[in-house]
Design a protein around this motif. Structure first.
Motif, PDB file in Angstrom:
ATOM      1  N   GLY A 135      -6.045  -8.169   6.553  1.00  0.00           N
ATOM      2  CA  GLY A 135      -7.437  -8.412   6.199  1.00  0.00           C
ATOM      3  C   GLY A 135      -7.936  -7.423   5.171  1.00  0.00           C
ATOM      4  N   ILE A 136      -9.270  -7.336   5.092  1.00  0.00           N
ATOM      5  CA  ILE A 136      -9.936  -6.459   4.138  1.00  0.00           C
ATOM      6  C   ILE A 136     -10.246  -5.135   4.810  1.00  0.00           C
ATOM      7  CG2 ILE A 136     -12.048  -6.157   2.777  1.00  0.00           C
ATOM      8  CD1 ILE A 136     -12.054  -9.184   2.355  1.00  0.00           C
ATOM      9  N   VAL A 137      -9.874  -4.038   4.166  1.00  0.00           N
ATOM     10  CA  VAL A 137     -10.089  -2.703   4.724  1.00  0.00           C
ATOM     11  C   VAL A 137     -10.993  -1.906   3.786  1.00  0.00           C
ATOM     12  CG1 VAL A 137      -9.000  -0.564   5.503  1.00  0.00           C
ATOM     13  CG2 VAL A 137      -7.805  -2.745   5.809  1.00  0.00           C
ATOM     14  N   PRO A 138     -12.239  -1.628   4.189  1.00  0.00           N
ATOM     15  CA  PRO A 138     -13.110  -0.785   3.362  1.00  0.00           C
ATOM     16  C   PRO A 138     -12.528   0.620   3.245  1.00  0.00           C
ATOM     17  CG  PRO A 138     -14.363  -1.935   5.055  1.00  0.00           C
ATOM     18  CD  PRO A 138     -12.917  -2.101   5.406  1.00  0.00           C
ATOM     19  N   ILE A 139     -12.714   1.253   2.101  1.00  0.00           N
ATOM     20  CA  ILE A 139     -12.226   2.621   1.918  1.00  0.00           C
ATOM     21  C   ILE A 139     -13.405   3.520   1.555  1.00  0.00           C
ATOM     22  CG2 ILE A 139      -9.836   2.035   1.389  1.00  0.00           C
ATOM     23  CD1 ILE A 139     -10.487   2.188  -1.564  1.00  0.00           C
ATOM     24  N   ASP A 140     -13.572   4.562   2.338  1.00  0.00           N
ATOM     25  CA  ASP A 140     -14.707   5.469   2.170  1.00  0.00           C
ATOM     26  C   ASP A 140     -14.296   6.812   1.591  1.00  0.00           C
ATOM     27  OD1 ASP A 140     -13.282   6.052   4.455  1.00  0.00           O
ATOM     28  OD2 ASP A 140     -15.006   6.836   5.533  1.00  0.00           O
ATOM     29  N   ARG A 141     -12.992   6.940   1.269  1.00  0.00           N
ATOM     30  CA  ARG A 141     -12.486   8.183   0.674  1.00  0.00           C
ATOM     31  C   ARG A 141     -11.124   7.860   0.074  1.00  0.00           C
ATOM     32  NH1 ARG A 141      -8.392   9.872   3.924  1.00  0.00           N
ATOM     33  NH2 ARG A 141      -8.490   9.399   6.146  1.00  0.00           N
ATOM     34  N   ALA A 142     -10.407   8.866  -0.355  1.00  0.00           N
ATOM     35  CA  ALA A 142      -9.058   8.655  -0.887  1.00  0.00           C
ATOM     36  C   ALA A 142      -8.078   8.467   0.271  1.00  0.00           C
ATOM     37  CB  ALA A 142      -8.648   9.843  -1.747  1.00  0.00           C
ATOM     38  N   TYR A 143      -7.459   7.316   0.348  1.00  0.00           N
ATOM     39  CA  TYR A 143      -6.496   7.018   1.409  1.00  0.00           C
ATOM     40  C   TYR A 143      -5.103   6.857   0.823  1.00  0.00           C
ATOM     41  CZ  TYR A 143     -10.050   6.009   4.949  1.00  0.00           C
ATOM     42  OH  TYR A 143     -11.076   6.102   5.856  1.00  0.00           O
ATOM     43  N   ARG A 144      -4.101   7.349   1.544  1.00  0.00           N
ATOM     44  CA  ARG A 144      -2.714   7.078   1.187  1.00  0.00           C
ATOM     45  C   ARG A 144      -2.302   5.755   1.844  1.00  0.00           C
ATOM     46  NH1 ARG A 144      -0.436  10.654  -1.884  1.00  0.00           N
ATOM     47  NH2 ARG A 144      -1.325  12.762  -1.998  1.00  0.00           N
ATOM     48  N   ILE A 145      -1.260   5.150   1.305  1.00  0.00           N
ATOM     49  CA  ILE A 145      -0.831   3.852   1.806  1.00  0.00           C
ATOM     50  C   ILE A 145      -0.449   3.932   3.286  1.00  0.00           C
ATOM     51  CG2 ILE A 145       1.541   4.189   0.994  1.00  0.00           C
ATOM     52  CD1 ILE A 145      -0.400   0.874   1.103  1.00  0.00           C
ATOM     53  N   SER A 146       0.109   5.059   3.728  1.00  0.00           N
ATOM     54  CA  SER A 146       0.470   5.207   5.138  1.00  0.00           C
ATOM     55  C   SER A 146      -0.762   5.135   6.031  1.00  0.00           C
ATOM     56  CB  SER A 146       1.198   6.537   5.371  1.00  0.00           C
ATOM     57  OG  SER A 146       0.391   7.635   4.972  1.00  0.00           O
ATOM     58  N   GLU A 147      -1.893   5.674   5.565  1.00  0.00           N
ATOM     59  CA  GLU A 147      -3.126   5.637   6.339  1.00  0.00           C
ATOM     60  C   GLU A 147      -3.680   4.217   6.428  1.00  0.00           C
ATOM     61  OE1 GLU A 147      -5.432   9.727   5.726  1.00  0.00           O
ATOM     62  OE2 GLU A 147      -4.905   8.812   3.805  1.00  0.00           O
TER      63      GLU A 147
END
Length: 274
Positions: A135-147
């Protein structure tokens, strides 16, 4: 503020003015559509952008409450203080700016401003394929692909070994899932808003005949015919490695015991002669 703006703000305050639509290509993500784990990880650090819908209020003042959508210029219009640039600000920064302007303007002595995000639309990644909660995952900061993978519940058992990231620019990055889990740097890169992340189904082989556990199995990297037979429980007392045949794309092919097998290979292990 212009008279028209004052009327618009008043209608927003009592909830009678609908939120203006954003461009059709912008995705919107209602809170109900976001998995509970993802909701919990979103915090006041989310950076607002065009299309996001926020609810803003002053604690204890029912007359100061509005539901607003950031337009393409990133501006929202608030009662008393007029236009506020909300885009590229975190929720905390927007709270503080509205509070300071209400206080410095003499409207409230010490207002407590609340801002919540009703719909996420501007910063997200799309995760598809063989993961637990695509699905769609909001990102509120810098995320790595593992996260990001952790936030969607990780790969399913039938997930493949390779993951693809498609950037908004069209650039494609292929990553090994094991490297993502154990590596760093370029093996576990940061995602960007707008990325599409896809984990394909694992390559598999079929095996039957004189093996102890015939069936359909996942192909591990570098898996040979000999290893595939071992994965299927090994030979029965009647089985012969020399009589193993491989059908690929509808036709029988010559494959040695130490040759690598490929996706959808069908292996038939025959009986040995006495």
């Amino acid at each position: 503020m212009h008279l028209k703006g004052l009327f618009r703000s008043a209608w927003l305050m009592i909830g009678l003015l609908p939120v203006a639509p954003v461009a059709a290509q912008q995705a919107t993500v209602p809170m109900a559509a976001i998995p509970a784990a993802a909701q919990a990880s979103l915090s006041d650090g989310y950076v607002l952008g065009p299309g996001d819908v926020i609810e803003l209020s002053v604690m204890g003042r029912d007359d100061y409450r509005a539901r607003l959508q950031l337009q393409t210029d990133g501006v929202i219009e608030l009662p008393l203080i007029g236009n506020v640039v909300a885009a590229n600000k975190t929720v905390l920064q927007l709270k503080e700016e509205v509070r300071n302007r209400l206080k410095s303007g003499g409207y409230f002595a010490n207002p407590i401003v609340n801002v919540t995000i009703a719909t996420y639309a501007s910063r997200y990644v799309v995760v598809l394929g063989e993961v637990a909660s695509p699905g769609i995952v909001p990102i509120d900061r810098a995320y790595r692909i593992s996260e990001i993978l952790a936030r969607v519940g990780g790969a399913k058992d039938n997930g493949g070994n390779m993951l693809t990231i498609t950037r908004a620019s069209g650039e494609e990055i292929r990553l090994n899932v094991k490297d993502i889990a154990t590596g760093g740097g370029d093996k576990d890169p940061l995602v960007n808003a707008g990325d599409k992340i896809f984990l394909a189904e694992a390559a598999t082989f079929y095996v039957y005949g004189q093996v102890n556990a015939p069936g359909n199995y996942k192909i591990e990297p570098g898996m040979t015919l000999r290893m595939a037979i071992a994965r299927s429980g090994g030979l029965t007392t009647m089985g012969s490695e020399k009589r193993a045949k491989v059908t690929r794309d509808g036709r029988e092919v010559r494959v040695g015991l130490d040759d690598v097998i490929t996706d959808k290979d069908v292996i038939v292990v025959g009986q040995k002669f006495f």
